[in-house]
Scaffold this motif. Structure first.
Motif, PDB file in Angstrom:
ATOM      1  N   GLY A 160      35.683  44.616  38.500  1.00 45.97           N
ATOM      2  CA  GLY A 160      35.824  43.163  38.537  1.00 45.97           C
ATOM      3  C   GLY A 160      36.702  42.692  37.394  1.00 45.97           C
ATOM      4  O   GLY A 160      37.056  43.460  36.497  1.00 45.97           O
ATOM      5  N   GLU A 161      37.073  41.410  37.431  1.00 46.95           N
ATOM      6  CA  GLU A 161      37.906  40.833  36.386  1.00 46.95           C
ATOM      7  C   GLU A 161      37.158  40.760  35.054  1.00 46.95           C
ATOM      8  O   GLU A 161      35.928  40.802  35.009  1.00 46.95           O
ATOM      9  CB  GLU A 161      38.346  39.422  36.778  1.00 46.95           C
ATOM     10  CG  GLU A 161      39.238  39.353  37.999  1.00 46.95           C
ATOM     11  CD  GLU A 161      39.537  37.913  38.387  1.00 46.95           C
ATOM     12  OE1 GLU A 161      40.420  37.302  37.750  1.00 46.95           O
ATOM     13  OE2 GLU A 161      38.893  37.405  39.312  1.00 46.95           O
ATOM     14  N   CYS A 196      33.500  38.831  34.193  1.00 40.10           N
ATOM     15  CA  CYS A 196      32.684  38.661  35.400  1.00 40.10           C
ATOM     16  C   CYS A 196      31.236  39.106  35.203  1.00 40.10           C
ATOM     17  O   CYS A 196      30.397  38.887  36.077  1.00 40.10           O
ATOM     18  CB  CYS A 196      33.302  39.407  36.580  1.00 40.10           C
ATOM     19  SG  CYS A 196      33.179  41.206  36.485  1.00 40.10           S
ATOM     20  N   HIS A 204      37.818  47.780  34.965  1.00 46.44           N
ATOM     21  CA  HIS A 204      38.602  46.803  35.721  1.00 46.44           C
ATOM     22  C   HIS A 204      39.825  47.446  36.345  1.00 46.44           C
ATOM     23  O   HIS A 204      40.541  46.812  37.115  1.00 46.44           O
ATOM     24  CB  HIS A 204      39.028  45.631  34.815  1.00 46.44           C
ATOM     25  CG  HIS A 204      39.915  46.040  33.682  1.00 46.44           C
ATOM     26  ND1 HIS A 204      39.435  46.336  32.435  1.00 46.44           N
ATOM     27  CD2 HIS A 204      41.254  46.234  33.626  1.00 46.44           C
ATOM     28  CE1 HIS A 204      40.437  46.684  31.646  1.00 46.44           C
ATOM     29  NE2 HIS A 204      41.546  46.630  32.344  1.00 46.44           N
ATOM     30  N   TYR A 247      32.099  39.513  40.924  1.00 41.37           N
ATOM     31  CA  TYR A 247      32.887  38.313  40.660  1.00 41.37           C
ATOM     32  C   TYR A 247      31.974  37.216  40.122  1.00 41.37           C
ATOM     33  O   TYR A 247      30.989  36.845  40.764  1.00 41.37           O
ATOM     34  CB  TYR A 247      33.577  37.816  41.936  1.00 41.37           C
ATOM     35  CG  TYR A 247      34.409  36.572  41.737  1.00 41.37           C
ATOM     36  CD1 TYR A 247      35.706  36.659  41.221  1.00 41.37           C
ATOM     37  CD2 TYR A 247      33.917  35.303  42.049  1.00 41.37           C
ATOM     38  CE1 TYR A 247      36.482  35.525  41.027  1.00 41.37           C
ATOM     39  CE2 TYR A 247      34.681  34.154  41.853  1.00 41.37           C
ATOM     40  CZ  TYR A 247      35.961  34.274  41.343  1.00 41.37           C
ATOM     41  OH  TYR A 247      36.726  33.154  41.142  1.00 41.37           O
ATOM     42  N   LEU A 248      32.268  36.737  38.931  1.00 43.51           N
ATOM     43  CA  LEU A 248      31.567  35.605  38.319  1.00 43.51           C
ATOM     44  C   LEU A 248      30.045  35.773  38.359  1.00 43.51           C
ATOM     45  O   LEU A 248      29.306  34.898  38.798  1.00 43.51           O
ATOM     46  CB  LEU A 248      31.979  34.298  39.006  1.00 43.51           C
ATOM     47  CG  LEU A 248      31.758  33.005  38.199  1.00 43.51           C
ATOM     48  CD1 LEU A 248      32.540  33.049  36.894  1.00 43.51           C
ATOM     49  CD2 LEU A 248      32.178  31.797  39.014  1.00 43.51           C
ATOM     50  N   TYR A 283      37.789  38.600  48.149  1.00 45.73           N
ATOM     51  CA  TYR A 283      38.103  38.884  46.749  1.00 45.73           C
ATOM     52  C   TYR A 283      38.501  40.352  46.571  1.00 45.73           C
ATOM     53  O   TYR A 283      39.471  40.665  45.872  1.00 45.73           O
ATOM     54  CB  TYR A 283      36.904  38.551  45.867  1.00 45.73           C
ATOM     55  CG  TYR A 283      37.113  38.916  44.407  1.00 45.73           C
ATOM     56  CD1 TYR A 283      38.106  38.296  43.665  1.00 45.73           C
ATOM     57  CD2 TYR A 283      36.329  39.887  43.785  1.00 45.73           C
ATOM     58  CE1 TYR A 283      38.320  38.628  42.339  1.00 45.73           C
ATOM     59  CE2 TYR A 283      36.534  40.221  42.461  1.00 45.73           C
ATOM     60  CZ  TYR A 283      37.534  39.598  41.738  1.00 45.73           C
ATOM     61  OH  TYR A 283      37.758  39.925  40.431  1.00 45.73           O
ATOM     62  N   VAL A 305      39.507  31.760  36.956  1.00 48.02           N
ATOM     63  CA  VAL A 305      38.118  31.973  37.362  1.00 48.02           C
ATOM     64  C   VAL A 305      37.286  30.807  36.836  1.00 48.02           C
ATOM     65  O   VAL A 305      37.421  30.422  35.667  1.00 48.02           O
ATOM     66  CB  VAL A 305      37.588  33.299  36.786  1.00 48.02           C
ATOM     67  CG1 VAL A 305      36.128  33.509  37.184  1.00 48.02           C
ATOM     68  CG2 VAL A 305      38.442  34.459  37.270  1.00 48.02           C
TER      69      VAL A 305
END
Length: 343
Positions: free
Chosen positions: A49-50, A53, A214, A230-231, A251, A278
């Motif tokens: 994930g980014e 997150c 990542h 994500y988030l 995503y 984000v």
């Protein structure tokens, strides 16, 4: 394959304090917000994930370096969610962690021998032949010279320091290792060496790995199953080939579309560009958290949180949290661009 670690509804909110003169809670950073995760014995499980997150927070929750706000963690059938230090003592040696930064995770005042033997001293373990012999054996296992036993961390390169961290994690013969971005701080030329070392140890010692990263290429090389985050929430879980060849969540689809083509295969592939940033974990969007950047968002996405379930046509074990999952292909004819004015 039996389950070694199971997380259900795992949540971690960090309080935000403000006000004067009395500090009071005025909000919370929803770093991890109700995730379900299963790691099986002896498998390599990737979490991608980014940045921001909640991947690293998840790793620290699962190793109980952080206290969960809510949810449940079971290790080999035992509930360790809110276990005390005394209750955790018997299993601490079985769950180890490799940290992201090899420069700050080692004590600069201690020799390599002291660093690697430290876990054995704390747990009162006296291996046959003595701790020094065991440390030298571990250094050789991770590709370092056993004669460097008395050297200090500053005398090693970044890749060598990370190998020292790996040796420390192996000292207690763990059943599960949480590797938190173990190669992201290393030079690209060294990353492959460390990843190959971890992969070799995972196979030979039958250790379960939760590999947090990542870098999608690294995760694909190392992991057998992959979860996409994500988030603060997991949006897709599946076997490596299913995730990379047939992503269902938009995503995941967008992430994979950004991976450079290296196979030399002909044909065009969709390129998805996500506009905007984000959202803040302090005030995440309602419903699906990806909806503000998603080209498939509908009214339903704003009102109902999509459950992490098997999508129609997916293989068993491939789960996606999307009301309108993608077709099982990464091939498209046009470029999808999300206009910031629409978010």
């Amino acid at each position: 394959m039996s389950e070694i670690l199971v997380a259900e509804g795992l949540t971690k909110h960090f309080p935000i304090r403000g006000g004067f003169p009395v500090k009071r809670t005025v909000g919370a950073v929803q770093a991890v917000d109700g995730i379900d995760l299963t790691v099986r014995s002896g498998e390599a499980f990737g979490l991608v994930g980014e940045s921001g997150c909640g991947k690293s927070t998840t790793g620290r929750l699962l190793t109980r370096l952080l206290e969960p706000t809510a949810g449940r963690i079971r290790y080999r059938g035992q509930d360790i969610t809110h276990a005390s230090r005394k209750e955790l003592a018997p299993i601490r040696s079985e769950i180890q962690m490799i940290f992201q930064d090899p420069y700050s995770s080692l004590n600069p005042r201690q020799t390599v021998g002291k660093i690697v033997s430290g876990p054995m001293e704390i747990n009162g373990i006296a291996p046959p032949g003595g701790r020094e012999a065991r440390v030298r054996e571990l250094l050789e296992t991770v590709g370092l010279n056993p004669e460097h036993y008395n050297r200090f961390p500053h005398e090693f390169s970044g890749g060598q320091r990370q190998r020292i961290g790996v040796a420390r994690a192996l000292a207690l013969e763990p059943k599960l290792i949480v590797a938190d971005e173990p190669v992201s701080a290393l030079d690209v030329s060294i990353q492959a060496q460390v990843v190959n070392l971890l992969q070799k140890l995972q196979r030979e010692l039958d250790i379960a790995f939760l590999f947090i990263a990542h870098d999608l290429a690294v995760v694909r090389h190392f992991s057998q199953r992959v979860a996409v985050m994500y988030l603060g929430r997991i949006v897709e879980v599946g076997d490596r080939d299913d995730i990379y060849r047939r992503p269902r969540h938009p995503y995941t689809h967008a992430l994979l579309s950004a991976v450079p083509e290296t196979t030399g295969e002909g044909g065009s592939r969709e390129r998805i560009r996500l506009a905007g940033d984000v959202p803040s974990p302090i005030d995440p969007p309602s419903g699906c958290r990806f909806r503000t950047r998603c080209w498939k968002a509908r009214d339903l996405c704003a009102t109902d949180t999509p459950p992490l379930v098997r999508a129609d046509g997916s293989r068993e074990g491939h789960l996606s949290a999307c009301h309108f999952p993608e077709p099982p292909t990464v091939e498209r004819d046009t470029e999808v661009v999300l206009d910031p004015a629409l978010s």
